[in-house]
Design a protein around this motif. Structure first.
Motif, PDB file in Angstrom:
ATOM      1  N   TYR A 111      -8.891  -2.457   6.479  1.00 27.27           N
ATOM      2  CA  TYR A 111      -8.883  -1.671   5.398  1.00 27.27           C
ATOM      3  C   TYR A 111     -10.197  -1.875   4.271  1.00 27.27           C
ATOM      4  O   TYR A 111     -10.504  -1.006   3.617  1.00 27.27           O
ATOM      5  CB  TYR A 111      -7.746  -1.937   4.625  1.00 27.27           C
ATOM      6  N   TYR A 160      -5.959  -6.106  -2.561  1.00 26.76           N
ATOM      7  CA  TYR A 160      -7.443  -6.573  -1.874  1.00 26.76           C
ATOM      8  C   TYR A 160      -7.904  -7.618  -3.101  1.00 26.76           C
ATOM      9  O   TYR A 160      -8.218  -8.913  -2.648  1.00 26.76           O
ATOM     10  CB  TYR A 160      -8.661  -5.759  -1.855  1.00 26.76           C
ATOM     11  N   ARG A 218      -3.131   0.876  -5.137  1.00 28.69           N
ATOM     12  CA  ARG A 218      -2.315  -0.543  -4.457  1.00 28.69           C
ATOM     13  C   ARG A 218      -3.008  -1.169  -3.254  1.00 28.69           C
ATOM     14  O   ARG A 218      -3.100  -2.489  -3.516  1.00 28.69           O
ATOM     15  CB  ARG A 218      -1.083   0.368  -3.876  1.00 28.69           C
ATOM     16  N   MET A 219      -3.996  -0.474  -2.610  1.00 32.70           N
ATOM     17  CA  MET A 219      -4.757  -1.133  -1.600  1.00 32.70           C
ATOM     18  C   MET A 219      -5.610  -1.845  -2.135  1.00 32.70           C
ATOM     19  O   MET A 219      -5.886  -3.189  -1.961  1.00 32.70           O
ATOM     20  CB  MET A 219      -5.431  -0.139  -0.536  1.00 32.70           C
ATOM     21  N   TRP A 220      -6.596  -1.545  -3.101  1.00 36.86           N
ATOM     22  CA  TRP A 220      -7.693  -2.107  -3.869  1.00 36.86           C
ATOM     23  C   TRP A 220      -7.054  -3.325  -4.906  1.00 36.86           C
ATOM     24  O   TRP A 220      -7.531  -4.443  -4.974  1.00 36.86           O
ATOM     25  CB  TRP A 220      -8.394  -1.434  -4.641  1.00 36.86           C
ATOM     26  N   MET A 230       0.904  -1.196  -0.139  1.00 39.29           N
ATOM     27  CA  MET A 230      -0.046   0.096   0.031  1.00 39.29           C
ATOM     28  C   MET A 230       0.896   1.248  -0.054  1.00 39.29           C
ATOM     29  O   MET A 230       0.561   2.137  -0.712  1.00 39.29           O
ATOM     30  CB  MET A 230      -1.011   0.210   1.285  1.00 39.29           C
ATOM     31  N   ARG A 277      -1.953   5.067  -3.463  1.00 42.69           N
ATOM     32  CA  ARG A 277      -2.125   4.573  -2.349  1.00 42.69           C
ATOM     33  C   ARG A 277      -3.492   3.600  -2.156  1.00 42.69           C
ATOM     34  O   ARG A 277      -3.451   2.298  -1.927  1.00 42.69           O
ATOM     35  CB  ARG A 277      -2.012   5.037  -0.747  1.00 42.69           C
ATOM     36  N   TRP A 294      -6.176  -7.578   7.929  1.00 43.16           N
ATOM     37  CA  TRP A 294      -5.874  -6.714   7.059  1.00 43.16           C
ATOM     38  C   TRP A 294      -7.329  -6.240   6.486  1.00 43.16           C
ATOM     39  O   TRP A 294      -7.756  -5.122   6.077  1.00 43.16           O
ATOM     40  CB  TRP A 294      -4.754  -6.954   5.973  1.00 43.16           C
TER      41      TRP A 294
END
Length: 339
Positions: A231, A298, A293-295, A1, A290, A227
């Motif tokens: 998030y 996921y 990158r998080m998605w 992330m 960010r 996590w």
């Protein structure tokens, strides 16, 4: 992330696919057993989802920009496991097949009243109203989903057949011939399973049928991943079948059919991930790097988990009488052939 991990050859999905594919069975480790026992011990606190907290949890994930979901879902915004009849099916075909598959299990008749618990952007409700000539009431806790569902339903000319409410399932008072819930049970929380199925039983007519479609695990009960919980899906949890069935039994409902969809969600997530990455530039304009990158993490982690761990999808068909549903499953294929 944070962008501090660099993968020179491949991508984050390839890395996670290798990791989870080689994870093996760590259940025999004393340290892992102790860690899982501790997580299960505190689980009732982390999965306590009264109505106000449920709405906050839903807003965290679903009250995001419309463009985000338009850029990786199908046009109907089906945000749950699709049904891949053949490996070559497109996402659109598989999502349409999912809706037809569930509709067949509901054994709908013209003029019936249907309750859609967790109606999302309204695609299932509109499909049932248009395809089966029934009236549908949809419940959602997302203000953004409610607005979108109402607009799309009006554009489809289905205002008289489909209505949506910003309402918790626990606050619904009417009775219905059929109840459907797709991709919502994961957000109920284990302390509320008895309440959920008692509500389904209370809201269902004596000759009614309900279908509950939910992520689950083919293994023993566990705990939500830290996590994902922080998030992506606060308050979410994929139950073991052994956690669900006792609450169904105590509600007075009868399990008339259970189907386990195994790799269907891995294929669904693969399609979502590929579309997400194809539209990464547009998504970066809507959300910061960010978030993107998080998605990506996921979608990648979930796809790898559905391929290599015990994550599956359950479809529970429920009724109050043994005689409500035909004795064989032939009616499902027959109904889909006639749609």
């Amino acid at each position: 992330m944070d962008g501090t991990l660099r993968i020179d050859y491949g991508d984050i999905y390839g890395f996670l696919d290798i990791v989870l594919g080689n994870l093996g069975d760590a259940s025999g480790s004393p340290l892992r057993r102790a860690w899982l026992a501790l997580r299960r011990l505190v689980r009732p606190l982390t999965l306590f989802n009264p109505a106000r907290r449920s709405q906050s949890n839903v807003a965290h994930h679903y009250d995001l920009t419309d463009q985000l979901y338009d850029l990786f879902l199908d046009a109907d915004r089906q945000y749950s496991c699709a049904y891949f009849a053949t490996p070559g099916d497109t996402l659109e075909q598989a999502q349409a097949q999912k809706k037809r598959h569930i509709a067949a299990k509901l054994l709908l008749e013209p003029g019936q009243r249907v309750l859609d618990i967790g109606s999302g952007w309204g695609g299932m409700a509109r499909f049932l109203a248009r395809d089966a000539d029934v009236s549908v009431t949809g419940l959602t806790l997302s203000k953004e989903q409610l607005l979108y569902a109402k607009i799309e339903t009006a554009n489809a000319g289905l205002d008289d057949e489909v209505t949506f409410h910003l309402r918790d399932y626990r606050h619904e008072a009417a009775r219905y011939d059929r109840i459907v819930s797709v991709g919502m049970f994961e957000h109920v929380g284990t302390p509320h399973y008895r309440t959920f199925f008692n509500t389904v039983s209370d809201r269902l007519t004596d000759d009614g049928i309900a279908v509950v479609h939910t992520i689950g695990t083919s293994g023993p009960p566990g705990a939500p991943g830290a996590w994902i919980k922080k998030y992506i899906f606060p308050g979410g949890y994929a139950p073991a079948m052994s956690e669900v069935l006792p609450s169904i039994e105590k509600s007075g409902l009868i399990v008339t059919d259970v189907e386990v969809l195994r790799l269907h969600y891995a294929e669904t997530l693969r399609a979502w991930r590929q579309r997400f990455l194809a539209n990464r530039a547009q998504l970066s304009d809507l959300h910061d790097d960010r978030f993107c990158r998080m998605w990506e993490f996921y979608l990648s982690a979930c796809e790898a988990a559905f391929r290599h761990t015990d994550l599956v999808v359950f479809q529970f068909q429920l009724a109050k009488r043994k005689t409500t549903v035909p004795l064989t499953r032939d009616y499902i294929a027959n109904a889909k052939a006639n749609q």
